[in-house]
Design a protein around this motif. Structure first.
Motif, PDB file in Angstrom:
ATOM      1  N   ILE A  93       0.866  -1.175   0.000  1.00  0.00           N
ATOM      2  CA  ILE A  93       0.000   0.000   0.000  1.00  0.00           C
ATOM      3  C   ILE A  93       0.902   1.223   0.000  1.00  0.00           C
ATOM      4  O   ILE A  93       1.809   1.336   0.830  1.00  0.00           O
ATOM      5  CB  ILE A  93      -0.916   0.008   1.235  1.00  0.00           C
ATOM      6  CG1 ILE A  93      -1.898  -1.173   1.169  1.00  0.00           C
ATOM      7  CG2 ILE A  93      -1.682   1.329   1.331  1.00  0.00           C
ATOM      8  CD1 ILE A  93      -2.671  -1.375   2.443  1.00  0.00           C
ATOM      9  N   PHE A  99       0.830   4.932   0.603  1.00  0.00           N
ATOM     10  CA  PHE A  99       0.016   5.989   1.194  1.00  0.00           C
ATOM     11  C   PHE A  99       0.774   7.315   1.166  1.00  0.00           C
ATOM     12  O   PHE A  99       1.976   7.359   0.932  1.00  0.00           O
ATOM     13  CB  PHE A  99      -0.345   5.624   2.635  1.00  0.00           C
ATOM     14  CG  PHE A  99      -1.752   5.957   3.013  1.00  0.00           C
ATOM     15  CD1 PHE A  99      -2.812   5.178   2.570  1.00  0.00           C
ATOM     16  CD2 PHE A  99      -2.035   7.051   3.812  1.00  0.00           C
ATOM     17  CE1 PHE A  99      -4.129   5.481   2.913  1.00  0.00           C
ATOM     18  CE2 PHE A  99      -3.338   7.369   4.166  1.00  0.00           C
ATOM     19  CZ  PHE A  99      -4.384   6.579   3.714  1.00  0.00           C
ATOM     20  N   ALA A 111      -0.349   2.999  11.674  1.00  0.00           N
ATOM     21  CA  ALA A 111       0.286   1.768  11.202  1.00  0.00           C
ATOM     22  C   ALA A 111       1.108   1.120  12.300  1.00  0.00           C
ATOM     23  O   ALA A 111       1.066  -0.093  12.498  1.00  0.00           O
ATOM     24  CB  ALA A 111       1.178   2.066   9.995  1.00  0.00           C
ATOM     25  N   LEU A 148       3.780  -1.466   3.669  1.00  0.00           N
ATOM     26  CA  LEU A 148       3.137  -0.159   3.655  1.00  0.00           C
ATOM     27  C   LEU A 148       4.232   0.893   3.554  1.00  0.00           C
ATOM     28  O   LEU A 148       5.201   0.861   4.313  1.00  0.00           O
ATOM     29  CB  LEU A 148       2.312   0.053   4.935  1.00  0.00           C
ATOM     30  CG  LEU A 148       1.804   1.464   5.219  1.00  0.00           C
ATOM     31  CD1 LEU A 148       0.732   1.871   4.209  1.00  0.00           C
ATOM     32  CD2 LEU A 148       1.247   1.560   6.647  1.00  0.00           C
ATOM     33  N   GLN A 185      -6.506   6.279   8.209  1.00  0.00           N
ATOM     34  CA  GLN A 185      -7.200   5.071   7.786  1.00  0.00           C
ATOM     35  C   GLN A 185      -6.709   3.870   8.591  1.00  0.00           C
ATOM     36  O   GLN A 185      -5.590   3.852   9.105  1.00  0.00           O
ATOM     37  CB  GLN A 185      -6.968   4.831   6.296  1.00  0.00           C
ATOM     38  CG  GLN A 185      -7.636   5.850   5.391  1.00  0.00           C
ATOM     39  CD  GLN A 185      -9.156   5.722   5.379  1.00  0.00           C
ATOM     40  OE1 GLN A 185      -9.708   4.631   5.467  1.00  0.00           O
ATOM     41  NE2 GLN A 185      -9.844   6.865   5.255  1.00  0.00           N
ATOM     42  N   TYR A 242      -5.128   0.816   8.389  1.00  0.00           N
ATOM     43  CA  TYR A 242      -4.322   0.139   7.367  1.00  0.00           C
ATOM     44  C   TYR A 242      -4.529  -1.372   7.345  1.00  0.00           C
ATOM     45  O   TYR A 242      -4.352  -2.010   6.309  1.00  0.00           O
ATOM     46  CB  TYR A 242      -2.836   0.446   7.592  1.00  0.00           C
ATOM     47  CG  TYR A 242      -2.497   1.904   7.502  1.00  0.00           C
ATOM     48  CD1 TYR A 242      -2.587   2.584   6.288  1.00  0.00           C
ATOM     49  CD2 TYR A 242      -2.107   2.618   8.620  1.00  0.00           C
ATOM     50  CE1 TYR A 242      -2.278   3.929   6.201  1.00  0.00           C
ATOM     51  CE2 TYR A 242      -1.797   3.961   8.545  1.00  0.00           C
ATOM     52  CZ  TYR A 242      -1.882   4.621   7.336  1.00  0.00           C
ATOM     53  OH  TYR A 242      -1.577   5.954   7.253  1.00  0.00           O
ATOM     54  N   LEU A 260      -7.089  -2.235   4.707  1.00  0.00           N
ATOM     55  CA  LEU A 260      -6.851  -1.880   3.312  1.00  0.00           C
ATOM     56  C   LEU A 260      -6.198  -3.034   2.562  1.00  0.00           C
ATOM     57  O   LEU A 260      -5.408  -3.783   3.119  1.00  0.00           O
ATOM     58  CB  LEU A 260      -5.956  -0.644   3.218  1.00  0.00           C
ATOM     59  CG  LEU A 260      -6.451   0.630   3.904  1.00  0.00           C
ATOM     60  CD1 LEU A 260      -5.489   1.770   3.632  1.00  0.00           C
ATOM     61  CD2 LEU A 260      -7.856   0.987   3.448  1.00  0.00           C
TER      62      LEU A 260
END
Length: 529
Positions: free
Chosen positions: A30, A32, A59, A232, A514, A516, A519
């Protein structure tokens, strides 16, 4: 309000259908963005009062509670259950016994007590102190009158008793990233924050200042099967134009849109398919320092509010990506008065108030501002000629977004422009203007008003929800009259997302924050492997 609720519900329904269309996929990266500055302030999540740093905190760490964006309320994160005393002040948490720090050690009640006690260190001015202060005995620690928070009691390793100063739901103030639970023993060791560990879904890998913060999946995360992604990467990108280029080049998965991009993306037949909008609990404002003599007079502060055509700025510069502010509390607050009117644009009244305050020829002040296009230098530049018409001259003092918090907390300003949290808990938001709240927490204008304090103190002690709400409405109305800030607007946050990213939530507390672990990316992502 009904239209706003419908729009949010419609967006949420679209996301729900999208999530149902495919099963979450394991793997991939991801990518971000942290859109509020060119860097992160610190690897220590307790230090920063910037959303920029809270973005990576989600995170790396976990908090006692988390915000359930879909249902608009807090829920337990690091506890399995909680019991509340009859008076509504004492909470007994049965903590998770399956929450492991990234070194493999289980979290216990000691870690929560240590983390909250650390945050109340009066010499450090940790921003999370405003939340922990709601626990009995916390302010005594902050003042150096005690070493332990009396309202925190360890029953056993996985049972924690918490007594609050007033009847409240701690979920509304203990989900914030500034209250992250750190490993007590390890965090006291030298070099810990060079490579910090937490309880979050992703482990820290590296921080390249000004470039990225990278993480990898934590296999012992307490939510079975999560996180879905293997990696991430969060890249700080304070410039909207830079995010726009990176997003269009498919180098990042999300981008918080500025007003210019908002208009362009809505008009694009492809980009418009991936837009998430939400009315956030943030109030954009110009804070006025009463230590600067003109701003110590309420009439001057009111004059500033009358002299600025906020509606015109919202329409022309912000491109309607905002809602006009009336007072401090946003539209979603239960204490928002739908019948209240914002300050009218009235330059003649502004001149009259300035003359009454002893400034018939106006005055000059320095205004601290960041490059942010929605609440920074561009807005100040639009305001300058409006204030000039009533005799008030402005000198801009530009600062980097990552430095703004330090400038404001240090009191090194005559005025600043910022976007500050004004929810989701009404009482917590309004306490930012209580005289007992220090600047280091959130009373950035060092506002003091005895009548306002009494309204909040009475609201804190009031057991009847309806009566408490009325007191909070009165406090918000009084705040509007006293005008410690220029009430600009409530933010409408907009996030663009790539078609391969799934699991986003319309988080009204801050869209950039968000979960994570929820996601995931499908096989069409350039970083699917």
């Amino acid at each position: 309000m009904k239209k706003l609720a419908f729009t949010t519900a419609l967006t949420l329904a679209t996301f729900t259908l999208q999530a149902q269309a495919q099963e979450p996929r394991r793997g991939g990266t991801i990518r971000f963005t942290a859109p509020y500055g060119a860097s992160f302030v610190s690897n220590d999540s307790h230090v920063s009062n910037q959303i920029q740093d809270e973005i990576y905190t989600y995170a790396l760490h976990s908090m006692l509670y988390k915000w359930d964006a879909r249902n608009g309320k807090p829920e337990l994160e690091l506890a399995k259950s909680v019991q509340v005393s009859p008076d509504g002040k004492t909470y007994t948490f049965k903590l998770r016994d399956d929450a492991f720090f990234h070194n493999g050690r289980k979290m216990t009640a000691d870690d929560i007590i240590w983390s909250y006690t650390r945050i109340m260190d009066g010499a450090k001015n940790y921003p999370g102190a405003r939340y922990i202060a709601r626990i009995k005995g916390a302010t005594e620690v902050q003042k150096g009158q005690a070493k332990e928070i009396s309202g925190l009691k360890k029953i056993d390793d996985f049972t924690l008793e918490m007594t609050l100063t007033d009847k409240a739901d701690p979920g509304y103030f203990l989900f914030q990233g500034q209250t992250a639970i750190l490993p007590g023993k390890e965090a006291q060791q030298a070099g810990f924050f060079d490579k910090p560990i937490g309880l979050g879904p992703f482990k820290f890998v590296e921080h390249v200042p000004g470039s990225r913060m990278a993480f990898e999946r934590w296999d012992k995360y307490f939510k079975a099967g999560k996180p879905y992604a293997d990696k991430l990467v969060i890249s700080p990108m304070g410039e909207a134009a830079a995010r726009d280029v990176a997003f269009r080049n498919k180098e990042i998965d999300v981008s918080i849109l500025g007003s210019t991009q908002y208009v362009a993306y809505k008009a694009d037949p492809n980009l418009s398919k991936g837009i998430l909008e939400v009315a956030e609990v943030f109030t954009r404002n110009m804070g006025m320092n009463p230590a600067f003599k003109p701003f110590s007079d309420k009439r001057v502060r009111q004059a500033i509010n009358h002299a600025i055509d906020a509606d015109l700025i919202i329409k022309r510069l912000v491109r309607d990506k905002a809602y006009r502010a009336v007072s401090w509390l946003p539209l979603s607050s239960p204490a928002f008065d739908k019948d209240a009117k914002p300050y009218a644009f009235d330059p003649e009244k502004a001149k009259k108030l300035l003359a009454e305050a002893g400034y018939p020829d106006g005055f000059e002040f320095e205004w601290v501002a960041t490059p942010n296009e929605s609440w920074g230098v561009p807005i100040v530049e639009a305001v300058i000629p409006m204030l000039a018409k009533v005799g008030v001259k402005v000198k801009i003092k530009p600062v980097e977004t990552s430095a703004l918090g330090g400038v404001v907390v240090g009191g090194d300003f005559q005025a600043y422009i910022w976007s500050n949290t004004s929810g989701p808990d009404t009482l917590t938001a309004l306490k930012c203007f209580h005289s007992a709240t220090p600047r280091s927490s959130c009373n950035y204008t060092t506002f003091k008003n005895a009548a306002y304090d009494k309204l909040l103190d009475d609201a804190s002690a009031e057991a009847d929800p309806a009566k408490q709400l009325e007191l909070l409405k009165k406090a918000n109305a009084l705040l509007q009259e006293e005008a410690p800030v220029w009430f600009f607007n409530y933010n409408k946050a907009v996030m663009a997302y790539q078609p391969w990213l799934h699991g986003l939530q319309p988080n009204a507390t801050e869209l950039a924050l968000q979960r994570y672990e929820d996601l995931w990316v499908d096989t069409t992502s350039p970083a699917a492997k």
